[in-house]
Design an enzyme around this catalytic site. Sequence first.
Site, PDB file in Angstrom:
ATOM      1  N   SER A 120      31.547 -12.633 -17.521  1.00 17.98           N
ATOM      2  CA  SER A 120      30.149 -12.355 -17.818  1.00 17.98           C
ATOM      3  C   SER A 120      29.227 -13.484 -17.372  1.00 17.98           C
ATOM      4  O   SER A 120      28.010 -13.364 -17.490  1.00 17.98           O
ATOM      5  CB  SER A 120      29.975 -12.140 -19.326  1.00 17.98           C
ATOM      6  OG  SER A 120      30.438 -13.266 -20.051  1.00 17.98           O
ATOM      7  N   HIS A 141      31.504  -6.639 -14.011  1.00 17.12           N
ATOM      8  CA  HIS A 141      31.140  -7.021 -15.373  1.00 17.12           C
ATOM      9  C   HIS A 141      30.841  -5.767 -16.183  1.00 17.12           C
ATOM     10  O   HIS A 141      29.766  -5.187 -16.090  1.00 17.12           O
ATOM     11  CB  HIS A 141      29.935  -7.966 -15.350  1.00 17.12           C
ATOM     12  CG  HIS A 141      29.497  -8.401 -16.711  1.00 17.12           C
ATOM     13  ND1 HIS A 141      28.207  -8.806 -16.990  1.00 17.12           N
ATOM     14  CD2 HIS A 141      30.178  -8.497 -17.894  1.00 17.12           C
ATOM     15  CE1 HIS A 141      28.122  -9.117 -18.262  1.00 17.12           C
ATOM     16  NE2 HIS A 141      29.302  -8.935 -18.825  1.00 17.12           N
ATOM     17  N   GLU A 153      27.865  -4.399 -13.861  1.00 14.56           N
ATOM     18  CA  GLU A 153      27.254  -5.323 -12.900  1.00 14.56           C
ATOM     19  C   GLU A 153      28.299  -5.647 -11.841  1.00 14.56           C
ATOM     20  O   GLU A 153      29.364  -6.188 -12.169  1.00 14.56           O
ATOM     21  CB  GLU A 153      26.842  -6.632 -13.594  1.00 14.56           C
ATOM     22  CG  GLU A 153      25.462  -6.654 -14.157  1.00 14.56           C
ATOM     23  CD  GLU A 153      25.096  -8.034 -14.700  1.00 14.56           C
ATOM     24  OE1 GLU A 153      23.970  -8.478 -14.459  1.00 14.56           O
ATOM     25  OE2 GLU A 153      25.919  -8.661 -15.388  1.00 14.56           O
ATOM     26  N   ASN A 191      23.179 -11.647 -18.655  1.00 16.97           N
ATOM     27  CA  ASN A 191      23.234 -12.767 -19.593  1.00 16.97           C
ATOM     28  C   ASN A 191      22.192 -13.836 -19.308  1.00 16.97           C
ATOM     29  O   ASN A 191      21.826 -14.589 -20.211  1.00 16.97           O
ATOM     30  CB  ASN A 191      24.641 -13.360 -19.596  1.00 16.97           C
ATOM     31  CG  ASN A 191      25.587 -12.504 -20.411  1.00 16.97           C
ATOM     32  OD1 ASN A 191      25.234 -12.031 -21.484  1.00 16.97           O
ATOM     33  ND2 ASN A 191      26.784 -12.281 -19.900  1.00 16.97           N
TER      34      ASN A 191
END
Length: 286
Positions: A120, A141, A153, A191
Site C-alpha cells: 500500500s 493494491h 490501484e 494513502n
Amino acid sequence: MTVKHISVIGGGTMGNGIAHVAAQSGFSVTLIDISEEALSRAIATITKNLGRMVAKGKISDEDQANTLARITTSTSIEQGVKQADVVIEAVNENFELKKKIFQTVEASVSEHTILASNTSSISITKLAGVTKRPEKVIGMHFFNPVPIMKLVEIVNGLDTSKEVYDVIEQLSKDMGKIPVPVNDFPGFVSNRVLMPMINEAIFCVHEGVATPENVDEVMKLGMAHPMGPLRLADFIGLDVCLDILNVLYDGFKDPKYRPCPLLVKMVDAGKLGDKSGQGFYNYSKN
C-alpha cells in the site's frame, strides 16, 4: 499472455481476500503462508465469507464448493509458485521481508511470470530493483475487504512494461475489480491522500480538540464519509497506518507526514484497533 494460475503469498486479511476473489473468478489459486495453522485460518475465513454470500443469495452452494476447490495451499514459496502465471505478494509492509520473498519467487518461477505486490505504500521500483526482471514487476493494491471493495490501484514501476500493465489491468477486470493506473510515488494516490487525513484526526484527539467519537461524527455528518477517520484507522490497523506514514515521511521528507505522537504511543502499547480489541474504540467481546 493468458493468466490461468495465480499464487498469493500471505494468508492474512488481504491475502485470503485476494485468493477468495481470484478463485471465485475462475482462476486456479495457490495460497502460500509459513504455517499450516495460518493457512487453515485463511481457508476458514474464505469459507465463512463465501457462506455469507450463499446466505444472502449472491452465490449458490455449488459456486461456494467450486471456489474452494480451486484453492490449494502450500507452506513452501518455491513449490507454491512453480505453476504461477502471476504471483501476488500480500505480506506485511516490510521492505526487507518483501525483498526476500521477491528474490525467492524469481528463482522459482517461469520467465513469463509476473511478480505483483499488494503493497500500500512501498516503492514498486525499489522492489523491482531487487529482481532481474524489473519490467515484469507491478503493484496491485487491493482494498479491504477485498471481496467487496472494487478498486485496485495498479502501480507502474519505472521499468514496468506496457505488456505487463495490460495483462494486470485485464486480470483486475476479470476478478470483478475496477483498475486505476497510478505511478510509483510514496503512498501512491490512496494513502497519500488518506493517511494525512487520518493523522490529522489523531492530532485532533491528541491536542484535545475533540473525542474520537466527535471527530468521526463531524466527518460522517459534515463530509458524508461512511466511516469516520478514527474508526477507519482502527479497521486498517494503527500499526499499518504508522508504517505507511513513516514510508511517506521518509519518501518525501515533508513534516506534514510526521506521525502523531499519540499514534506512536498507541502502537507501542499494542492498541492496534480491531485486531487487538482496542484502538480509538473498544472492540472487546464484553
